[in-house]
Structure formats: structure tokens, C-alpha cells
Design a protein around this motif. Structure first.
Motif, PDB file in Angstrom:
ATOM      1  N   PHE A 114       1.235   6.754 -14.409  1.00  0.00           N
ATOM      2  CA  PHE A 114       1.718   6.395 -12.978  1.00  0.00           C
ATOM      3  C   PHE A 114       0.126   6.646 -12.503  1.00  0.00           C
ATOM      4  N   GLY A 115       0.061   5.228 -10.915  1.00  0.00           N
ATOM      5  CA  GLY A 115      -0.760   5.403 -10.402  1.00  0.00           C
ATOM      6  C   GLY A 115      -0.351   4.755  -8.564  1.00  0.00           C
ATOM      7  N   ILE A 116      -0.655   4.780  -7.555  1.00  0.00           N
ATOM      8  CA  ILE A 116      -0.560   5.064  -5.969  1.00  0.00           C
ATOM      9  C   ILE A 116      -1.408   3.348  -6.257  1.00  0.00           C
ATOM     10  N   TYR A 117      -0.583   2.805  -5.261  1.00  0.00           N
ATOM     11  CA  TYR A 117      -1.255   1.051  -5.136  1.00  0.00           C
ATOM     12  C   TYR A 117      -1.893   1.756  -4.026  1.00  0.00           C
ATOM     13  N   TYR A 155      -0.132  19.772 -15.160  1.00  0.00           N
ATOM     14  CA  TYR A 155      -0.851  19.134 -13.735  1.00  0.00           C
ATOM     15  C   TYR A 155      -1.152  17.624 -14.317  1.00  0.00           C
ATOM     16  N   ASN A 156      -0.918  16.550 -14.244  1.00  0.00           N
ATOM     17  CA  ASN A 156      -1.013  15.351 -14.931  1.00  0.00           C
ATOM     18  C   ASN A 156      -0.237  14.162 -13.764  1.00  0.00           C
ATOM     19  N   CYS A 157      -0.521  13.199 -14.011  1.00  0.00           N
ATOM     20  CA  CYS A 157      -0.276  11.900 -13.708  1.00  0.00           C
ATOM     21  C   CYS A 157       0.749  11.609 -13.088  1.00  0.00           C
ATOM     22  N   GLU A 158       1.875  12.181 -13.275  1.00  0.00           N
ATOM     23  CA  GLU A 158       3.534  12.383 -12.406  1.00  0.00           C
ATOM     24  C   GLU A 158       3.459  13.118 -11.688  1.00  0.00           C
ATOM     25  N   HIS A 159       3.194  14.182 -11.659  1.00  0.00           N
ATOM     26  CA  HIS A 159       2.281  15.380 -10.983  1.00  0.00           C
ATOM     27  C   HIS A 159       1.863  15.025  -9.472  1.00  0.00           C
ATOM     28  N   ARG A 179       0.835  -1.369  -0.054  1.00  0.00           N
ATOM     29  CA  ARG A 179       0.149   0.117  -0.184  1.00  0.00           C
ATOM     30  C   ARG A 179       0.479   1.084   0.152  1.00  0.00           C
ATOM     31  N   GLY A 180       0.855   2.121  -1.274  1.00  0.00           N
ATOM     32  CA  GLY A 180       1.454   3.536  -0.851  1.00  0.00           C
ATOM     33  C   GLY A 180       2.532   3.646  -2.039  1.00  0.00           C
ATOM     34  N   ASP A 181       2.540   2.303  -3.052  1.00  0.00           N
ATOM     35  CA  ASP A 181       3.660   2.124  -3.425  1.00  0.00           C
ATOM     36  C   ASP A 181       3.391   3.135  -5.006  1.00  0.00           C
ATOM     37  N   LEU A 182       4.346   3.652  -5.540  1.00  0.00           N
ATOM     38  CA  LEU A 182       3.860   3.993  -6.927  1.00  0.00           C
ATOM     39  C   LEU A 182       4.448   3.067  -8.431  1.00  0.00           C
ATOM     40  N   LEU A 183       3.102   3.028  -9.103  1.00  0.00           N
ATOM     41  CA  LEU A 183       3.537   1.646  -9.937  1.00  0.00           C
ATOM     42  C   LEU A 183       3.622   3.178 -11.050  1.00  0.00           C
ATOM     43  N   GLU A 184       4.210   2.505 -12.409  1.00  0.00           N
ATOM     44  CA  GLU A 184       4.285   2.756 -13.254  1.00  0.00           C
ATOM     45  C   GLU A 184       4.663   1.947 -14.299  1.00  0.00           C
ATOM     46  N   VAL A 185       3.782   2.672 -15.343  1.00  0.00           N
ATOM     47  CA  VAL A 185       3.660   1.847 -17.162  1.00  0.00           C
ATOM     48  C   VAL A 185       3.855   2.484 -17.798  1.00  0.00           C
ATOM     49  N   GLU A 190       3.962  -3.755 -18.559  1.00  0.00           N
ATOM     50  CA  GLU A 190       4.440  -4.333 -17.799  1.00  0.00           C
ATOM     51  C   GLU A 190       4.667  -3.146 -16.208  1.00  0.00           C
ATOM     52  N   ILE A 191       4.204  -3.795 -15.631  1.00  0.00           N
ATOM     53  CA  ILE A 191       3.664  -2.792 -14.110  1.00  0.00           C
ATOM     54  C   ILE A 191       5.643  -2.603 -13.441  1.00  0.00           C
ATOM     55  N   ILE A 192       5.792  -1.163 -13.195  1.00  0.00           N
ATOM     56  CA  ILE A 192       7.476  -0.681 -12.464  1.00  0.00           C
ATOM     57  C   ILE A 192       6.848  -0.152 -11.622  1.00  0.00           C
TER      58      ILE A 192
END
Length: 225
Positions: A55-58, A153-157, A41-47, A115-117
Motif C-alpha cells: 500500500f501507498g499514498i499518492y 506495524y506494516n505498510c497497511e497500518h 493527491r491523498g489517494d490510497l494505492l494498492e498493488v 496493477e494499481i487499485i
């Protein structure tokens, strides 16, 4: 007409072809548990996507909070349609009207087959990552409609604020740097000067303001290069 017993067999086979609701729930639970073993929980996921990186937050339980452009909330109040996976058309129109939302989707919908990083920014950002629970809480507080900007202001911000407490985007920085090299160069300044002089001669406009403008624009590009 089909014999009654044959119709019964067809009906029974079609009825039993789908798993019972209990089995579906069990499969979903196993899927969520599998992702909880892969991510925290709280991991930063990148695809990686075709033209950009998403980008997203798990959040746990196979759920990901991510910021994505979407036109549908502007034109519809149907929450069932809005909660469906965002299509490319919805995404592109959302970029154009600068409308987006921080939403929660499944890991599969978020990754879209890529693939998720996990936590790639930890090595790039000078700030230390916040605690996982704090990261997830920040993401959950921002859920809802938010003005979207491809550059500012996008998903990375969004994920950078949630995980590191700073609003920035390496993608935006690299894009602006590349654009600067392309537009603000000495070659562009020279071409602009030639085109401006040619335009003045062609239009036969030789007054103080037109000459000043023709000189000023190439000069500014030259100084900025």
C-alpha cells in the motif's frame, strides 16, 4: 584501423541516440501529468504482490509515499544508494531486523509492474476517509526511518492511519485468524496430549511438575480452540 570518417559517423550516431536533456524533462513532465489525471493527491494505492499486498499514498507529481522494510539505512549512510529502488534482498533483511522507512518513490517503482487499485479500503473501513490534502500531509510528516513489524506495524497500518486515522491491518487480522484456526484447534489439543504423554513415558519422568505441564498445555489449547 577504422577510417576517420567512419569513426566520426559512429561517434555522431552514438551521441545522438540518446534524447537531449530537454526532451527527457518533457517526457518526465508528461508522465507526471498522466498520473495526476489518474490519481488524486491523498489517494490510497494498492498493488498485489506474490505473498502480500502493498500500500501507498499518492502525493501528486507521479510520487508515492509508502512504508517498506529496508536494511540499507542500518548499514550505510550513502543517501544515493538508499534512495535507489529497494531490492528483494534489502526488503527481506529489513523484515528480519525490523527496520524500515517511509519513503517516496515513483509510481513505477512502487507498483513494480503490478496493477494499481485506487482507494479499495473506502468500502471496507467503517471510518470515512479524510480529505486528500490531510491524507498526503500525514504521509509526508511520517517520512523517514520507522521501526517495522510484519504483524503490528506494516505498510497497511501506515496508509490506514494516513487516510482514516486508525492504525489497523486487514492482512494482519486475516493472518492471525488463519493461524489461530491452525494452531488453536481441538485436533491440535488432542495431538499435543498424546505427544506429551508419550514423551513422559519415553523419558520416564513422572513427577508432579512434568505431569502438570503435560496436562496444562493441551488443556489451554483445548480451551482456546
Amino acid at each position: 584501423m577504422f577510417p576517420p570518417h567512419l569513426l566520426a559517423l559512429i561517434f555522431i550516431s552514438s551521441a545522438t541516440s540518446q534524447p537531449p536533456p530537454e526532451e527527457e524533462e518533457e517526457e518526465k513532465k508528461k508522465e507526471k501529468d498522466r498520473y495526476d489525471l489518474m490519481f488524486s493527491r491523498g489517494d490510497l494505492l494498492e498493488v498485489p504482490r506474490t505473498l502480500f499486498t502493498h500500500f501507498g499514498i499518492y502525493l501528486g507529481g507521479g510520487r508515492v509515499a509508502h512504508f517498506i522494510p529496508d536494511i540499507l539505512p542500518v548499514v550505510s549512510s550513502d543517501q544515493c544508494r538508499i534512495k535507489q529502488m529497494v531490492t528483494n534482498t534489502r526488503l527481506i533483511l529489513g523484515v528480519l531486523v525490523k527496520c524500515g522507512s517511509v519513503r517516496v518513490d515513483s509510481v513505477e517503482d512502487f507498483a513494480y509492474g503490478a496493477e494499481i487499485i485506487v482507494n479499495p479500503m473506502d468500502k471496507m473501513c467503517s471510518r470515512a476517509a479524510l480529505q486528500g490534502e490531510e491524507v498526503a500531509r500525514r504521509a509526508e510528516k511520517l517520512l523517514g526511518d520507522v521501526a517495522y513489524s510484519l504483524l503490528w506495524y506494516n505498510c497497511e497500518h501506515f496508509v490506514m492511519y494516513c487516510r482514516y486515522g486508525t492504525v489497523m491491518s486487514f492482512q494482519t487480522f486475516q493472518f492471525c485468524k488463519t493461524l489461530r484456526k491452525m494452531l488453536l484447534s481441538r485436533a491440535v489439543a488432542k495431538v499435543t496430549a498424546v505427544l506429551a504423554a508419550s514423551l513422559l513415558i519415553y523419558l520416564r519422568v513422572m513427577n508432579t511438575w512434568s505431569i502438570l505441564l503435560a496436562v496444562l498445555l493441551p488443556f489451554l489449547i483445548w480451551m482456546a480452540s
